[in-house]
Structures are given as C-alpha cells and as structure tokens.
Write a protein that holds these residues in place. Structure first.
Motif, short mmCIF file in Angstrom:
data_model
loop_
_atom_site.label_atom_id
_atom_site.label_comp_id
_atom_site.label_asym_id
_atom_site.label_seq_id
_atom_site.Cartn_x
_atom_site.Cartn_y
_atom_site.Cartn_z
N LYS A 169 0.83 -1.20 0.00
CA LYS A 169 0.00 0.00 0.00
C LYS A 169 0.87 1.25 0.00
O LYS A 169 1.99 1.26 0.50
N GLN A 170 0.30 2.31 -0.56
CA GLN A 170 1.01 3.59 -0.59
C GLN A 170 1.13 4.15 0.82
O GLN A 170 0.17 4.23 1.58
N ARG A 171 2.36 4.52 1.18
CA ARG A 171 2.63 5.20 2.43
C ARG A 171 3.58 6.37 2.15
O ARG A 171 4.17 6.46 1.06
N TYR A 172 3.70 7.28 3.12
CA TYR A 172 4.64 8.39 3.03
C TYR A 172 5.49 8.41 4.29
O TYR A 172 5.04 7.98 5.37
N ALA A 173 6.72 8.89 4.17
CA ALA A 173 7.67 8.73 5.26
C ALA A 173 8.52 9.97 5.45
O ALA A 173 8.63 10.83 4.56
N VAL A 174 9.13 10.06 6.63
CA VAL A 174 10.14 11.06 6.97
C VAL A 174 11.39 10.29 7.38
O VAL A 174 11.33 9.48 8.32
N ASN A 175 12.49 10.53 6.69
CA ASN A 175 13.72 9.76 6.94
C ASN A 175 13.45 8.26 6.96
O ASN A 175 13.93 7.53 7.85
N SER A 176 12.64 7.83 6.02
CA SER A 176 12.28 6.42 5.79
C SER A 176 11.28 5.87 6.79
O SER A 176 10.85 4.72 6.65
N VAL A 177 10.87 6.65 7.79
CA VAL A 177 9.94 6.16 8.80
C VAL A 177 8.53 6.68 8.50
O VAL A 177 8.32 7.89 8.41
N GLU A 219 1.47 19.19 5.96
CA GLU A 219 0.13 19.79 5.91
C GLU A 219 -0.68 19.24 4.74
O GLU A 219 -1.87 19.56 4.62
N ASN A 220 -0.06 18.44 3.86
CA ASN A 220 -0.82 17.69 2.87
C ASN A 220 -1.51 16.56 3.62
O ASN A 220 -0.87 15.67 4.16
N TRP A 221 -2.84 16.60 3.65
CA TRP A 221 -3.58 15.72 4.56
C TRP A 221 -3.40 14.24 4.24
O TRP A 221 -3.32 13.41 5.15
N VAL A 222 -3.31 13.90 2.97
CA VAL A 222 -3.12 12.49 2.59
C VAL A 222 -1.76 12.01 3.07
O VAL A 222 -1.63 10.93 3.65
N ARG A 223 -0.74 12.82 2.86
CA ARG A 223 0.60 12.43 3.26
C ARG A 223 0.71 12.34 4.79
O ARG A 223 1.36 11.44 5.33
N ARG A 224 0.10 13.28 5.48
CA ARG A 224 0.09 13.21 6.95
C ARG A 224 -0.61 11.94 7.41
O ARG A 224 -0.09 11.21 8.28
N TYR A 225 -1.78 11.68 6.88
CA TYR A 225 -2.58 10.52 7.30
C TYR A 225 -1.83 9.21 7.03
O TYR A 225 -1.93 8.26 7.81
N LEU A 226 -1.05 9.17 5.97
CA LEU A 226 -0.32 7.96 5.59
C LEU A 226 1.13 7.98 6.04
O LEU A 226 1.96 7.29 5.47
#
Length: 546
Positions: free
Chosen positions: A367-375, A500-507
C-alpha cells in the motif's frame, strides 16, 4: 456562546480551577469562554448535498477572537457518531501540549462526551485557524479562523483598518469524508479536488462589503487538504503586514501564494471606482488549474464585477520561491510584548544540533505510504504524551526516527525524536519529489533562514538570511528543493511535526518531537489536566490531584 472578563473575582477563579483545571493560568489575564456543539449537517458548498461537520451549526465554524495573553476556555461537545478532536494551528500552547488536540497528545472526545480545552495565547499575535485532526474530518468542515489582536497599549505598525475580515480558502471534494478515508485506506490516492471554497462557499457565493477609500485587513488561511493556492484582488493590490504572528516589511503584491496550512494578513484599500470586483483564488502547481471567486463589494456599488478575471501564476516555481524570499521581518515593529521584534538576534545564537528531514513516497505491505527519513508514522492506541507521563512502556521508543535521511526503504514505526529543552536547532527540510511540500510544527515558531533549489550542502549556509527573516509555524519546500529553519526549543512537551498535505500526513509523513526538561518542573511544563481524557493503556488511571 462567548463571555469575556478582564478581572475575575477570586471565588470564581477557584471554581473554574476545580471544574476545568485552569488553576495554573495567570489570574490577571482575561478569560474568554466558548461552548461548542459539534454536529453533522447538510451543506452544499459546490452545489451538491454533503454531510458536513458543523460547529454550533456553522460551516465554517465560529471565529475565535482574542487578545494577547487571553485565556481561552473552549468546551467541545461531540454530538457526532465518531470520535473527534480539534487542534489549534499556530497557537503555541506554551508549556501545555496537553491541549494540542492531536492524537499523539489527546485521547479523542467520544460520541456523546465533551472536553474542555484550557489554553492561553501567551505572548502571541496574528492570524491562525483551528481544524479537526482525526481521520478525514477536515474534508467535511469543522474548521474556523482565530484572530489574536495586540494589547491596546502595544503599537501596531499601520493605522487601524476600517474592517477585519477572515478569508478561509482551500480545495474541496464533493465526496463524503468517510469515503475519502476509505479510498486512502485501500491504498489508492485521492482523486483531483472538485473545486475551491472561500469561507465555505463556491464561486461568487461569498461577498466582502467595503466602503470606498477605506483600508481593510484580510486574514487569509489555506485550510485545504492537498493544494497550494494563489489569491488576488481584481484591480487592487495587497500590502502584506503579518505572517503567522510576525509583523512583516510591508511589501505590495498583485497576487500571493498561500501554501497548505499557512496564514497571513494583507491590507487592501478600496481605492477603485465604486463597483464590485472579483477576489480570485486558484490552485498552484496543478494540471488542470482550479479557480473560484468571491466578491469585493463596494457599499455604494450598482455594477457587477467586470471580466476578464485577473490572471495569476501557474507553474512558475521560481516566481513563488522569489516571493517567499521577499517576506521579511519588520525590525522596527513591536511584537506581542513592548519591545522591537528585532531585539531577538536569532542569527547570532549558536546552533546546538542539526536535523535533516527528507520526505519520501514508499510502498509498504503493498500500500502507498509516506515517510520522513524512511519512517512512516503509525499512531498508537495510547496518546504518546499520556504514555510518556505515566511511563507506559511499549507505546513508543525515543529516537525511533533518525536525525538524518537514510534513503533506505520505508518502514512503519510510532516515531518520536528526543530533544533537549533550550537547545537551538537547525532543521533542514529536503524535498526530492516533484510536488511542493508544506511542513508545520505544533507548539513552536521558527525562523525561515533559507530556501533554494537542488541539494542542500553545508555551503548552503552562506546563503542564509540571518538578519530579518520571518518567524512562523508553517513553511513550504519547493519541488527538488530545500528549506532551512532555526528553532529555539523553548517549549517543553510532545509536539507534532507534520506534512500539511492531509493524505501524506494521514499515511505517515509526520512524527513527534519530545522536548524534555530535566528539571521536571511546573515552571517548564504544566501538569496533566484534571479533566484529561484517558484511553488505551492509560484507561482507568487517575490524573494528578490538586
């Protein structure tokens, strides 16, 4: 319902203390009381019936008006059929992340229950907004404006305007918020937005009435989910005077970019012939471009707005970058305290820690996810702030997100970064993707010292503005670019760092910054509220008695 008082008798303060745990708030500062009922209701923002989330029957919700150092007592009754929380975008919650209203710090308000937020707009001025922070509630409403005015004796660097308007704008979807959540939960991206709103209305649905020859303040906030916007006033210019609590050098603009989660104030003078004019908002960096309008109505006008609509920028990243760099702090203006803004020499403070944060899109478990420093952040059943207070193990691990990018594959983690009280940090936001990012840090303001295209290197420090940059709480990072902030860690607590992109935050594109003081003193951080909601592994525990 709202009531205010500049001086409360001792017995009333004591009663308030016992009922809502505001005993620690400075008794000399005024109190403003709000009681809000959160309900579902039919709304038609783009001409299609939708289930909206209303506050006191309003969409957008009621305006909060306050003055520097006011105490805000907001009693929220959840009359929805699902848990609910409100967060306060830009309100710093000094020493008080207990009231931040995100799931990492607060248990949700369950259906049929209420929670009283007790906050102080300590040493703040400016334009902000509140919003619902759980799931996709923000896609159904539940947001509203916040104005924090200067105290009467503190000079403001421009004459008092004839009126003060709030302009909440952003993208909107016709799809119900529960269906939007289901789309994202299934591993798919959201469809392109269906339109843009201005104060909850579609094209020409909202009008601001002005008198010819007078000047008005417009507080503009981008409360959308996924897109930056540009705003312009047909036939008029905008004088920028404030950005998220900072008085700015008063540059004049014909159009202005406002990125996700950002707020600013402009002055508009009604100096044109008496007729109606369009206020135009359009999306930035999108294909196609969405556009909507409101009306700037001259009170003695008998003519409708003329066409064509004023054009704005479309995909010019350099144009937007140069505009952002032109935002400068007004060093001669007073802040919320009676001293010049420039008296704090942010560029002369020694940096004690450098943190580099890189966003990324990644596939995890198909599934599509978004991360910060790979987390990629996953929420815990027990809010992190509550788990930290009660020393509940197994909820999160300190330093579960690295200080620097790993450029490895993404993985799931309830990520928390440890930080020391009174450290002074350099945070480098690196964006190797093809869309603009927008970052917000709860509980803090920071100095935007640099931004540019390409890769950040230590040599990039030579281009930093260490003299008169603005202090704010939300900043954009352009595609294939970097942005650097300096931030004093002067607010103890557990603070959400998020897209602040809601999809990216949520994921998953978020984490928590735990700012800790070894003193463990009420001087540095207030104790757990007596009315705190407890859930997860903290259920059944008692809050600290008075």
């Amino acid at each position: 319902m709202e009531a205010t008082s500049s001086s409360l008798p001792f017995w009333l303060v004591l009663c308030l203390c016992l009922s809502s745990r505001s005993w620690w708030v400075a008794g000399d500062d005024p109190y403003r009381f709000f009681t809000w009922s959160v309900t579902y209701g039919d709304i038609y923002p783009l001409g299609v019936k939708q289930q909206g989330i209303l506050i006191d029957g309003q969409f957008p919700g009621p305006q909060i008006e306050a003055v520097t150092n006011d105490n805000l007592i907001v009693n929220v009754f959840n009359n929805l059929t699902e848990p609910f929380l409100i967060s306060w975008n830009g309100i710093q919650q000094r020493k008080n992340s207990w009231e931040d209203g995100v799931y990492g710090t607060n248990c949700p308000i369950l259906p049929g229950q209420n929670f009283t937020y007790v906050m102080q707009v300590k040493d703040q001025i400016g334009s902000y907004f509140y919003f619902p922070s759980i799931d996709f509630h923000k896609a159904a409403g539940g947001f509203g404006g916040i104005r924090v005015l200067s105290r009467p004796l503190i000079p403001v660097p421009y004459p008092p305007p004839a009126g003060d308007f709030t302009l909440l704008t952003g993208d909107w979807f016709k799809t119900n918020h529960t269906d939007l959540k289901a789309i994202v939960d299934s591993g798919n991206d959201l469809p392109f937005p269906d339109g843009l709103l201005i104060n909850g209305e579609g094209a020409n649905g909202y009008a601001f009435t002005v008198d010819q020859g007078k000047t008005y303040r417009f507080r503009i906030s981008n409360v959308g989910l996924v897109t930056s916007v540009n705003i312009r006033f047909q036939g008029h210019t905008m004088k920028l005077v404030e950005v998220e609590g900072s008085h700015t050098v008063q540059n004049t603009y014909s159009s202005l970019d406002v990125h996700l989660g950002q707020s600013c104030s402009v002055l508009v003078t009604a100096d044109q012939p008496a007729q109606d004019y369009f206020i135009v908002v359009s999306t930035r960096f999108t294909d196609p471009i969405l556009m909507t309008t409101a009306v700037l109505h001259y009170s003695d006008s008998i003519e409708v707005p003329a066409t064509p609509l004023p054009g704005g920028p479309t995909v010019e990243v350099d144009w937007s970058l140069n505009q952002a760099r032109s935002f400068r702090l007004n060093l001669t203006a007073s802040g919320p305290r009676p001293n010049p803004q420039g008296s704090y020499h942010y560029g002369e403070v020694n940096v004690t820690r450098t943190i580099r944060l890189a966003n990324s899109a990644t596939i995890i478990n198909g599934k599509q996810r978004y991360a910060v420093n790979s987390v990629s952040f996953i929420p815990a059943d027990t809010p992190l702030k509550i788990a930290d207070f009660y020393n509940i193990t197994g909820v999160f691990t300190l330093d579960s997100i690295p200080d620097h990018p790993t450029y490895a594959g993404g993985y799931l983690q309830t990520s928390v970064m440890a930080a020391k009280f009174r450290d002074y940090v350099e945070i480098i936001f690196e964006n190797d993707e093809d869309l603009v990012q927008s970052w917000h840090i709860d509980g803090n303001s920071f100095f935007v010292v640099g931004m540019d295209g390409g890769q950040w290197t230590p040599a990039s420090r030579h281009s930093y503005n260490l003299h008169d940059t603005v202090s704010r709480c939300t900043v954009q990072v352009y595609p294939r670019s970097w942005t650097v902030i300096y931030m004093p860690l002067d607010n103890v607590g557990m603070w959400n760092v998020r897209s602040e992109n809601w999809v990216r935050r949520y994921l998953g594109q978020q984490f928590y910054l735990r700012v800790y003081s070894r003193a463990n003193s009420w001087r540095d951080e207030y104790p757990i509220p007596k009315n705190a909601l407890l859930c997860g592994l903290a259920s059944g525990r008692r809050t600290r008695p008075l």
